[in-house]
Design a protein around this motif. Structure first.
Motif, PDB file in Angstrom:
ATOM      1  N   HIS A   4       3.580  46.615  12.632  1.00 54.02           N
ATOM      2  CA  HIS A   4       5.030  46.616  12.833  1.00 54.02           C
ATOM      3  C   HIS A   4       5.448  47.723  13.795  1.00 54.02           C
ATOM      4  N   TYR A   6       8.257  50.748  14.374  1.00 57.18           N
ATOM      5  CA  TYR A   6       9.070  51.645  13.543  1.00 57.18           C
ATOM      6  C   TYR A   6       9.914  52.552  14.427  1.00 57.18           C
ATOM      7  N   GLN A  13      11.416  53.504   8.732  1.00 56.15           N
ATOM      8  CA  GLN A  13      12.444  52.623   9.291  1.00 56.15           C
ATOM      9  C   GLN A  13      11.798  51.546  10.158  1.00 56.15           C
ATOM     10  N   GLN A  14      11.359  50.478   9.514  1.00 54.33           N
ATOM     11  CA  GLN A  14      10.729  49.373  10.217  1.00 54.33           C
ATOM     12  C   GLN A  14      11.782  48.576  10.978  1.00 54.33           C
ATOM     13  N   ILE A  15      11.463  48.202  12.203  1.00 55.73           N
ATOM     14  CA  ILE A  15      12.363  47.384  13.012  1.00 55.73           C
ATOM     15  C   ILE A  15      12.188  45.929  12.595  1.00 55.73           C
ATOM     16  N   SER A  16      13.295  45.204  12.504  1.00 54.23           N
ATOM     17  CA  SER A  16      13.238  43.809  12.064  1.00 54.23           C
ATOM     18  C   SER A  16      12.437  42.965  13.048  1.00 54.23           C
ATOM     19  N   GLU A  17      11.918  41.872  12.532  1.00 58.34           N
ATOM     20  CA  GLU A  17      11.059  41.007  13.330  1.00 58.34           C
ATOM     21  C   GLU A  17      11.723  39.655  13.558  1.00 58.34           C
ATOM     22  N   ASP A  19      14.958  38.735  12.778  1.00 59.07           N
ATOM     23  CA  ASP A  19      16.116  38.337  11.974  1.00 59.07           C
ATOM     24  C   ASP A  19      17.290  39.318  12.088  1.00 59.07           C
ATOM     25  N   SER A  21      17.830  42.086  10.814  1.00 60.85           N
ATOM     26  CA  SER A  21      18.205  42.800   9.599  1.00 60.85           C
ATOM     27  C   SER A  21      18.121  44.314   9.780  1.00 60.85           C
ATOM     28  N   ARG A  22      17.207  44.769  10.630  1.00 60.69           N
ATOM     29  CA  ARG A  22      17.059  46.196  10.922  1.00 60.69           C
ATOM     30  C   ARG A  22      16.744  46.358  12.412  1.00 60.69           C
ATOM     31  N   PRO A  23      17.710  46.092  13.277  1.00 56.22           N
ATOM     32  CA  PRO A  23      17.425  46.161  14.715  1.00 56.22           C
ATOM     33  C   PRO A  23      17.314  47.593  15.211  1.00 56.22           C
ATOM     34  N   LYS A 186      14.306  41.693  23.029  1.00 58.13           N
ATOM     35  CA  LYS A 186      13.324  41.935  21.977  1.00 58.13           C
ATOM     36  C   LYS A 186      12.068  42.553  22.565  1.00 58.13           C
TER      37      LYS A 186
END
Length: 197
Positions: A4, A6, A13-17, A19, A21-23, A186
Motif C-alpha cells: 500500500h 501511506y 495513514q494508508q491512502i485509499s485504493e 474508493d 475513502s482516504r485520499p 491517481k
C-alpha cells in the motif's frame, strides 16, 4: 497486492485504493498557481500481535483487522497461512508454512503480509476527462523532482516484505486552473508479488 501507499512514515495513514475513502488530499491556489511537494511511503500491509502466542497456537489476535483468507503472513521468521478470519482481528492460521519453524511470538510483534515485490513502478494516471496526470512529477528524492519529467513513471525497484520505500511527488497547478474537488489523479503501483519461500 498486499502492498500500500501511506502518507506517513509510521504507516498509520494508508491512502485509499480507488474508493476515495482516504485520499491523499491537499488544497491548491488555482487562481495564482501552486506547487506542493509531499513525501509518500510504500510498505506491505502490517499490524502487530494483540497478545502473545505459543508455538502451537493457531488462533491469533491482531491489533487491527488485516489480511485476507489464503494470504501468507510472517511473524519474526515464521510464515503462516491465513485459513479464516481474513479482514478481522482474529485469524485462524496454519503454522510453520514453507518449512519455517513454529515459534512463540510476543505481544506487539509486527505481523507482515508475507510477500516480496520485484519491478515496482509508480504511474500517475488520470482516467476521466482531461489528463491532469502531467501535474505530477515523481522522484526518489525531493531534489530530483526539479529534473523529473511531468507525468512520467517512477521505477521503485524491488522491495522485501519488511522494507519501507519512500518517494516524492510534486503537484503543479498552473495559474487560472479550476481545481476544486479534482478527484481523478491517481498513483498506480504495479509490480510482481512473490511469496517468501
Amino acid at each position: 497486492m498486499a502492498i500500500h501507499l501511506y502518507l506517513d512514515e509510521a504507516l498509520t495513514q494508508q491512502i485509499s485504493e480507488g474508493d476515495f475513502s482516504r485520499p491523499e488530499a491537499e488544497s491548491y491556489n488555482g487562481t495564482d498557481g501552486d506547487i506542493k511537494d509531499r513525501k509518500l511511503y510504500v510498505a506491505n500491509e502490517q499490524t502487530s500481535l494483540a497478545s502473545a502466542i505459543d508455538a502451537a497456537q493457531t488462533s491469533i489476535a491482531l491489533a487491527e483487522p488485516r489480511f485476507a483468507d489464503g494470504e501468507l503472513i510472517i511473524i519474526d521468521g515464521e510464515q503462516m497461512l491465513v485459513e479464516s478470519g481474513g479482514g478481522t482481528a482474529n485469524l485462524t492460521v496454519q503454522r510453520g508454512v514453507a518449512n519455517t519453524a513454529p515459534a512463540a511470538h510476543d505481544a506487539g510483534t509486527t505481523v507482515y503480509s508475507g510477500y516480496d515485490y520485484t519491478g515496482l513502478v509508480l504511474d500517475p494516471i488520470d482516467e476521466n476527462g482531461t489528463d491532469e496526470a502531467v501535474w505530477y512529477r515523481l522522484a526518489l528524492t525531493q531534489a530530483e523532482l526539479d529534473t523529473a519529467t511531468q507525468g512520467a513513471s517512477l521505477n521503485l525497484g524491488d522491495k522485501a516484505f519488511p522494507q519501507t520505500l519512500s518517494f516524492w511527488r510534486r503537484c503543479t497547478v498552473l495559474p487560472g486552473t479550476p481545481v476544486q474537488n479534482k478527484l481523478d489523479i491517481k498513483l498506480r503501483l504495479t509490480g510482481t508479488e512473490n511469496p517468501i519461500l
